[in-house]
Design a protein around this motif. Structure first.
Motif, mmCIF file in Angstrom:
data_model
loop_
_atom_site.group_PDB
_atom_site.id
_atom_site.type_symbol
_atom_site.label_atom_id
_atom_site.label_comp_id
_atom_site.label_asym_id
_atom_site.label_seq_id
_atom_site.Cartn_x
_atom_site.Cartn_y
_atom_site.Cartn_z
ATOM 1 N N ASN A 1 0.827 -1.200 0.000
ATOM 2 C CA ASN A 1 0.000 0.000 0.000
ATOM 3 C C ASN A 1 0.864 1.254 0.000
ATOM 4 O O ASN A 1 1.864 1.327 0.719
ATOM 5 C CB ASN A 1 -0.884 0.040 1.253
ATOM 6 N N PRO A 2 0.498 2.284 -0.791
ATOM 7 C CA PRO A 2 1.186 3.578 -0.653
ATOM 8 C C PRO A 2 0.847 4.202 0.693
ATOM 9 O O PRO A 2 -0.146 3.865 1.334
ATOM 10 C CB PRO A 2 0.612 4.411 -1.802
ATOM 11 N N PHE B 1 -6.735 0.337 -0.869
ATOM 12 C CA PHE B 1 -6.038 1.181 -1.823
ATOM 13 C C PHE B 1 -4.577 0.755 -1.923
ATOM 14 O O PHE B 1 -3.838 0.787 -0.942
ATOM 15 C CB PHE B 1 -6.140 2.645 -1.390
ATOM 16 N N ARG B 2 -4.162 0.346 -3.121
ATOM 17 C CA ARG B 2 -2.769 -0.039 -3.349
ATOM 18 C C ARG B 2 -2.468 0.006 -4.834
ATOM 19 O O ARG B 2 -3.362 -0.190 -5.659
ATOM 20 C CB ARG B 2 -2.469 -1.436 -2.798
ATOM 21 N N GLU B 3 -1.248 0.265 -5.149
ATOM 22 C CA GLU B 3 -0.812 0.225 -6.542
ATOM 23 C C GLU B 3 -0.636 -1.226 -6.949
ATOM 24 O O GLU B 3 0.029 -2.008 -6.257
ATOM 25 C CB GLU B 3 0.494 0.988 -6.713
ATOM 26 N N LEU B 4 -1.227 -1.588 -8.081
ATOM 27 C CA LEU B 4 -1.075 -2.943 -8.600
ATOM 28 C C LEU B 4 0.162 -3.062 -9.482
ATOM 29 O O LEU B 4 0.963 -3.965 -9.323
ATOM 30 C CB LEU B 4 -2.330 -3.357 -9.375
ATOM 31 N N PHE B 5 0.305 -2.154 -10.443
ATOM 32 C CA PHE B 5 1.511 -2.147 -11.257
ATOM 33 C C PHE B 5 1.580 -0.842 -12.033
ATOM 34 O O PHE B 5 0.631 -0.061 -12.076
ATOM 35 C CB PHE B 5 1.569 -3.348 -12.210
ATOM 36 N N ARG B 6 2.722 -0.625 -12.665
ATOM 37 C CA ARG B 6 2.959 0.566 -13.471
ATOM 38 C C ARG B 6 3.701 0.160 -14.736
ATOM 39 O O ARG B 6 4.443 -0.817 -14.769
ATOM 40 C CB ARG B 6 3.765 1.595 -12.702
ATOM 41 N N ARG B 7 3.498 0.944 -15.785
ATOM 42 C CA ARG B 7 4.230 0.734 -17.030
ATOM 43 C C ARG B 7 4.750 2.097 -17.495
ATOM 44 O O ARG B 7 3.961 3.000 -17.772
ATOM 45 C CB ARG B 7 3.334 0.106 -18.103
ATOM 46 N N ASP B 8 6.070 2.224 -17.530
ATOM 47 C CA ASP B 8 6.698 3.470 -17.955
ATOM 48 C C ASP B 8 7.295 3.286 -19.340
ATOM 49 O O ASP B 8 7.848 2.222 -19.659
ATOM 50 C CB ASP B 8 7.791 3.896 -16.960
ATOM 51 N N PHE B 9 7.197 4.346 -20.155
ATOM 52 C CA PHE B 9 7.588 4.260 -21.551
ATOM 53 C C PHE B 9 8.701 5.243 -21.906
ATOM 54 O O PHE B 9 8.696 5.842 -22.973
ATOM 55 C CB PHE B 9 6.368 4.524 -22.452
#
Length: 399
Positions: A14-15, A99-107
């Motif tokens: 969790n953030p 509430f939590r970040e599941l994943f991120r994709r940076d380009f």
């Protein structure tokens, strides 16, 4: 060819999420901030200091810090269990409760102006955006997160204004047209012309046995509703002013609409176009940012640029036939439930201004004015979730 498969959510932590003071209309109020500094890829820890320095050694130069990403777009998935955040460097996916970040994709600096989820599966629709778009703004890219790359694309002559997904359809909105595609083979099955639609307004039902699509019509204040199972089109003259926002229930039986005036919200039966209820947000003009039904259509939430979120109590489905018999579709005869403060004016209906007979919200929540807020109902009963373009997410429980 686009294929769908289940995607399990990794156990991300969790953030950090500080709480804010509760509003008296809600229990509890939990406000959390999406700090995009904290969403940047983690930097390697600095090595421990070396104590045997040469006296002539120069201090190490500090590497320039990267600017935090800019938030470009926020949207809930179809059941409001998750939401997506598009930024000028990629996109992130969050779970709502907890509430939590599941994943991120940076380009690598490539911006995403629109990201649309399909429930919790591995398929996303992406549109480039920001100062350095990752993809052309006139293309919809079908991203498979299992494979880590795009597996399909849809190209258009104009910039894409919006995308909506179902398990069997992809709906793409451009300035004055809407395109409906089969998801399995990306085959175009329908085109709809609309009035100029720079906001990309469009809504689609999500139940598998009911495909209902709502979009602006060809006239000011008009809503067009496509009932694909019945092969029927219904036009609803919802407002005298231009349409600013609308939302469908999950089954597509009800639609809530707001005009550019932003004072009145109207709820219609999509099958017959009958006005079922009219509620008042306020007396002053406001831009309606979003509308959302609860899963049972008991509540309707409305957010505006005034920094307020209003929650209205709706008539139950069992009352709909009775309402259809006792009211006409004209605005002046809209059947509403009067509050205690207005019951004394019943006998004077038609003499006093309509304002005094308005149906008002049962709860309000006040946020910072001027920001764009997207609202939805959480999976827990009577829970309201608010996403702000200022990076704030709020959770409220209706009393």
């Amino acid at each position: 060819m686009a294929t769908l498969s289940a995607c399990a959510s990794p156990p991300w932590p969790n953030p950090n999420s500080p709480n804010s003071n509760p509003d008296p209309n809600f229990l509890p109020d939990q406000s959390q901030t999406l700090d995009f500094d904290s969403l940047m890829p983690p930097q390697p820890e600095s090595p421990p200091p070396h104590h045997h320095h040469s006296p002539d050694a120069s201090p190490p130069e500090s590497s320039p810090s990267l600017p935090p990403p800019s938030l470009l777009y926020l949207s809930f998935n179809q059941d409001q269990a998750c939401f997506a955040a598009a930024a000028d460097s990629g996109f992130r996916i969050y779970n709502c409760d907890p509430f939590r970040e599941l994943f991120r994709r940076d380009f690598d600096g490539g911006g995403i102006g629109h990201v649309e989820m399909l429930f919790l599966c591995n398929i996303f629709a992406l549109v480039g955006g920001g100062p350095n778009p990752q993809y052309p703004p006139n293309k919809v890219m079908i991203w498979d997160d299992h494979q880590g790359h795009c597996i399909g694309e849809l190209s258009f002559r104009a910039a894409v204004r919006g995308v909506r997904l179902r398990r069997d359809r992809i709906i793409v909105v451009v300035e004055q047209k809407i395109f409906v595609y089969n998801f399995a083979d990306l085959k175009l099955v329908h085109q709809i012309e609309t009035v100029p639609n720079p906001k990309g307004l469009c809504a689609v039902s999500q139940l598998s046995d009911s495909l209902v699509l709502a979009c602006p019509g060809l006239h000011k204040g008009q809503i067009r509703v496509e009932h694909y199972a019945q092969k029927k089109t219904k036009f609803i003259s919802a407002h005298d002013s231009r349409i600013a926002c609308f939302a469908l229930t999950l089954d597509g039986q009800l639609i809530a609409t707001a005009s550019t005036k932003g004072t009145l919200i109207r709820i219609f039966d999509t099958d017959h176009g009958t006005l079922l209820q009219e509620v008042r947000r306020g007396a002053n003009t406001a831009e309606i940012c979003s509308l959302a039904f609860s899963s049972t259509a008991q509540w309707l939430a409305v957010s505006s640029d005034k920094g307020t979120v209003h929650v209205f109590s709706l008539k139950k489905h069992s009352n709909i036939p009775e309402l259809e018999k006792t009211q006409s579709s004209s605005n002046s005869e809209a059947a509403v439930t009067l509050s205690n403060s207005s019951r004394s004016f019943i006998k004077l209906k038609g003499v006093l201004p309509k304002y005094f007979n308005s149906e008002w919200s049962v709860a309000q929540f006040h946020l910072q004015e001027g920001s764009h807020y997207t609202v939805a109902f959480g999976l827990q009963k009577n829970t309201v979730i608010i996403l702000g373009m200022d990076g704030r997410i709020c959770f409220m429980q209706l009393l």
